[in-house]
Design a protein around this motif. Structure first.
Motif, mmCIF file in Angstrom:
data_model
loop_
_atom_site.group_PDB
_atom_site.id
_atom_site.type_symbol
_atom_site.label_atom_id
_atom_site.label_comp_id
_atom_site.label_asym_id
_atom_site.label_seq_id
_atom_site.Cartn_x
_atom_site.Cartn_y
_atom_site.Cartn_z
ATOM 1 N N SER A 103 -14.282 -14.671 0.174
ATOM 2 C CA SER A 103 -13.256 -14.191 0.535
ATOM 3 C C SER A 103 -12.642 -13.114 -0.062
ATOM 4 O O SER A 103 -11.776 -13.828 -0.476
ATOM 5 N N PRO A 104 -12.960 -11.921 -0.129
ATOM 6 C CA PRO A 104 -12.485 -10.822 -0.878
ATOM 7 C C PRO A 104 -11.396 -10.454 -0.389
ATOM 8 O O PRO A 104 -11.204 -10.235 0.791
ATOM 9 N N GLU A 105 -10.381 -9.670 -1.112
ATOM 10 C CA GLU A 105 -9.650 -8.530 -0.413
ATOM 11 C C GLU A 105 -9.572 -7.620 -1.328
ATOM 12 O O GLU A 105 -10.240 -7.338 -2.302
ATOM 13 N N LEU A 106 -9.253 -6.828 0.177
ATOM 14 C CA LEU A 106 -10.284 -4.814 0.101
ATOM 15 C C LEU A 106 -9.372 -3.923 0.124
ATOM 16 O O LEU A 106 -8.234 -4.443 0.574
ATOM 17 N N PHE A 107 -8.874 -3.055 -1.083
ATOM 18 C CA PHE A 107 -7.990 -2.055 -0.511
ATOM 19 C C PHE A 107 -8.834 -0.695 -0.761
ATOM 20 O O PHE A 107 -9.965 -0.500 -1.326
ATOM 21 N N TRP A 108 -7.973 0.003 -0.792
ATOM 22 C CA TRP A 108 -8.954 1.813 -1.131
ATOM 23 C C TRP A 108 -7.527 2.035 -1.783
ATOM 24 O O TRP A 108 -6.765 2.171 -1.688
ATOM 25 N N TYR A 109 -7.729 2.803 -2.726
ATOM 26 C CA TYR A 109 -7.067 3.633 -3.759
ATOM 27 C C TYR A 109 -7.453 5.020 -3.428
ATOM 28 O O TYR A 109 -8.490 5.737 -3.093
ATOM 29 N N VAL A 110 -6.809 6.198 -3.812
ATOM 30 C CA VAL A 110 -6.648 7.468 -3.448
ATOM 31 C C VAL A 110 -5.588 7.907 -4.472
ATOM 32 O O VAL A 110 -4.680 7.271 -5.956
ATOM 33 N N GLN A 111 -6.582 9.228 -5.691
ATOM 34 C CA GLN A 111 -6.393 10.205 -6.614
ATOM 35 C C GLN A 111 -6.155 11.553 -6.351
ATOM 36 O O GLN A 111 -7.297 11.796 -5.718
ATOM 37 N N TYR A 112 -5.230 11.258 -5.568
ATOM 38 C CA TYR A 112 -4.312 12.980 -6.145
ATOM 39 C C TYR A 112 -5.075 14.081 -6.848
ATOM 40 O O TYR A 112 -4.938 13.283 -7.875
ATOM 41 N N SER A 113 -4.983 15.702 -7.072
ATOM 42 C CA SER A 113 -5.502 16.379 -8.017
ATOM 43 C C SER A 113 -4.373 15.889 -9.156
ATOM 44 O O SER A 113 -3.616 16.773 -8.485
ATOM 45 N N ARG A 114 -4.689 16.039 -10.291
ATOM 46 C CA ARG A 114 -3.418 15.447 -11.193
ATOM 47 C C ARG A 114 -2.325 14.336 -11.319
ATOM 48 O O ARG A 114 -1.236 14.823 -11.642
ATOM 49 N N GLN A 115 -2.727 13.756 -9.910
ATOM 50 C CA GLN A 115 -1.809 12.117 -9.846
ATOM 51 C C GLN A 115 -2.344 11.681 -10.466
ATOM 52 O O GLN A 115 -4.346 11.480 -10.751
ATOM 53 N N ARG A 116 -2.068 10.554 -10.149
ATOM 54 C CA ARG A 116 -2.178 8.767 -10.920
ATOM 55 C C ARG A 116 -3.202 8.097 -9.584
ATOM 56 O O ARG A 116 -2.855 8.236 -8.792
ATOM 57 N N LEU A 117 -3.625 7.316 -10.170
ATOM 58 C CA LEU A 117 -4.537 5.929 -8.758
ATOM 59 C C LEU A 117 -3.447 5.564 -8.373
ATOM 60 O O LEU A 117 -2.005 4.519 -8.929
ATOM 61 N N GLN A 118 -3.546 5.458 -6.481
ATOM 62 C CA GLN A 118 -2.368 4.804 -5.895
ATOM 63 C C GLN A 118 -2.987 3.939 -4.833
ATOM 64 O O GLN A 118 -3.872 4.961 -4.437
ATOM 65 N N LEU A 119 -2.534 3.182 -4.719
ATOM 66 C CA LEU A 119 -2.863 2.474 -3.209
ATOM 67 C C LEU A 119 -2.325 2.629 -1.870
ATOM 68 O O LEU A 119 -1.522 3.363 -2.076
ATOM 69 N N LEU A 120 -3.726 3.029 -1.498
ATOM 70 C CA LEU A 120 -3.424 3.103 -0.316
ATOM 71 C C LEU A 120 -3.023 1.960 0.922
ATOM 72 O O LEU A 120 -2.351 2.653 1.816
ATOM 73 N N LEU A 121 -3.741 1.222 0.801
ATOM 74 C CA LEU A 121 -4.020 0.237 1.540
ATOM 75 C C LEU A 121 -4.764 -1.598 1.326
ATOM 76 O O LEU A 121 -5.584 -0.950 0.315
ATOM 77 N N ARG A 122 -4.026 -2.043 1.395
ATOM 78 C CA ARG A 122 -4.834 -3.102 2.193
ATOM 79 C C ARG A 122 -5.315 -3.839 3.222
ATOM 80 O O ARG A 122 -3.922 -3.543 3.811
ATOM 81 N N HIS A 123 -6.631 -4.720 2.753
ATOM 82 C CA HIS A 123 -7.114 -4.389 4.198
ATOM 83 C C HIS A 123 -6.242 -6.337 4.975
ATOM 84 O O HIS A 123 -5.814 -6.199 5.841
ATOM 85 N N ILE A 124 -5.089 -7.127 4.021
ATOM 86 C CA ILE A 124 -4.533 -7.787 4.376
ATOM 87 C C ILE A 124 -3.367 -7.987 5.263
ATOM 88 O O ILE A 124 -3.056 -8.755 5.885
ATOM 89 N N SER A 125 -3.166 -6.768 5.062
ATOM 90 C CA SER A 125 -1.316 -5.570 5.535
ATOM 91 C C SER A 125 -2.428 -5.089 7.737
ATOM 92 O O SER A 125 -1.447 -5.043 8.063
ATOM 93 N N ARG A 126 -3.548 -4.644 7.615
ATOM 94 C CA ARG A 126 -4.195 -4.497 8.367
ATOM 95 C C ARG A 126 -2.793 -2.931 9.334
ATOM 96 O O ARG A 126 -2.074 -3.699 9.558
ATOM 97 N N GLU A 127 -2.904 -2.152 7.480
ATOM 98 C CA GLU A 127 -1.267 -1.176 8.119
ATOM 99 C C GLU A 127 -2.801 0.042 8.303
ATOM 100 O O GLU A 127 -3.290 0.367 8.387
ATOM 101 N N SER A 128 -1.270 1.082 8.522
ATOM 102 C CA SER A 128 -1.787 2.741 9.051
ATOM 103 C C SER A 128 -0.855 3.474 8.181
ATOM 104 O O SER A 128 0.846 3.096 8.033
#
Lengths: 115, 109
Positions: free
Chosen positions: B30-55
């Motif tokens: 059972s993995p934990e899954l994430f989406w990360y986003v990297q906007y231009s010239r910014q650091r990698l940042q967490l967008l979503l985590r599956h365990i939260s089921r959030e928007s």
């Protein structure tokens, strides 16, 4: 809360030299992971340190090493640099406990160029 | 073997169009899954985590264990969504994030 910081932000070295990169985690985070980011290979895990101990290691040669201090700050060292080591090196910190303990927060990276 | 696959290197849509960034994973357990986003010239940042089921920022992602997928969706894309998106999983009780190769989302006006 201050984010993850990395120093230096940019480095230029020549082949055969060694380099040390530094990472300061978010206050209270005890785990620091290091990643290498290149256009060809993407983001690859180097190693993780937790409570001053290396807990996990990726598939990188022994030239890549690290350590963690009692204040959770971490350093990464690369010896005998090769041209292929040119990359963005990212560190990330996390709590490693609790419901969201596996969330990793990234620093801005250190851009290493090997000439 | 643990692996994350993002089949699209580039996804280009017009503003207001729906977006779906695909992510498939291979992991025994059972993995934990994430989406990360990297906007231009910014650091990698967490967008979503599956365990939260959030928007977050209008994005949602549902874990489908049967299809081993964790696709990222947004009903109406905005120009500010243009960025590189990475799907990642963490093997249980390790500090090792396994990333997909990333998908560049380009939202055209």
């Amino acid at each position: 809360k201050a984010g993850v910081t990395q120093t230096p932000r940019y480095l230029i070295k020549t082949r055969g030299q060694q380099v040390t990169l530094s990472c300061s985690p978010i206050s209270g985070h005890r785990s620091v992971s290091w990643y290498q980011q290149t256009p060809g290979q993407g983001l690859q895990f180097l190693f993780e340190y937790f409570s001053e101990t290396q807990r996990n290691k990726g598939n990188f040669p022994g030239r890549f090493s690290g350590r963690q201090f009692s204040n959770s700050r971490s350093e990464m060292n690369v010896s005998t640099l090769e041209l292929g080591d040119s990359a963005l090196y990212l560190c990330a910190s996390s709590f490693r406990s609790g419901r969201f303990g596996n969330e990793q927060f990234f620093g801005p990276g250190t851009r290493l160029t090997v000439l | 073997a643990q692996r994350v696959t993002q089949p699209e290197k580039l996804l280009s849509v017009f503003k207001g169009a729906p977006v779906e960034l695909k992510c498939n994973y291979s992991y025994s357990g059972s993995p934990e899954l994430f989406w990360y986003v990297q906007y231009s010239r910014q650091r990698l940042q967490l967008l979503l985590r599956h365990i939260s089921r959030e928007s977050i920022k209008g994005f949602t992602a549902d874990l489908n264990k049967g299809e081993t997928s964790f696709h990222l969706k947004k009903p109406f894309a905005q120009e500010e969504d243009s960025a590189m998106y990475y799907c990642a999983l963490i093997a249980s009780n390790t500090g090792k994030l396994i990333f997909g190769q990333g998908t560049t989302l380009q939202v055209k006006p």
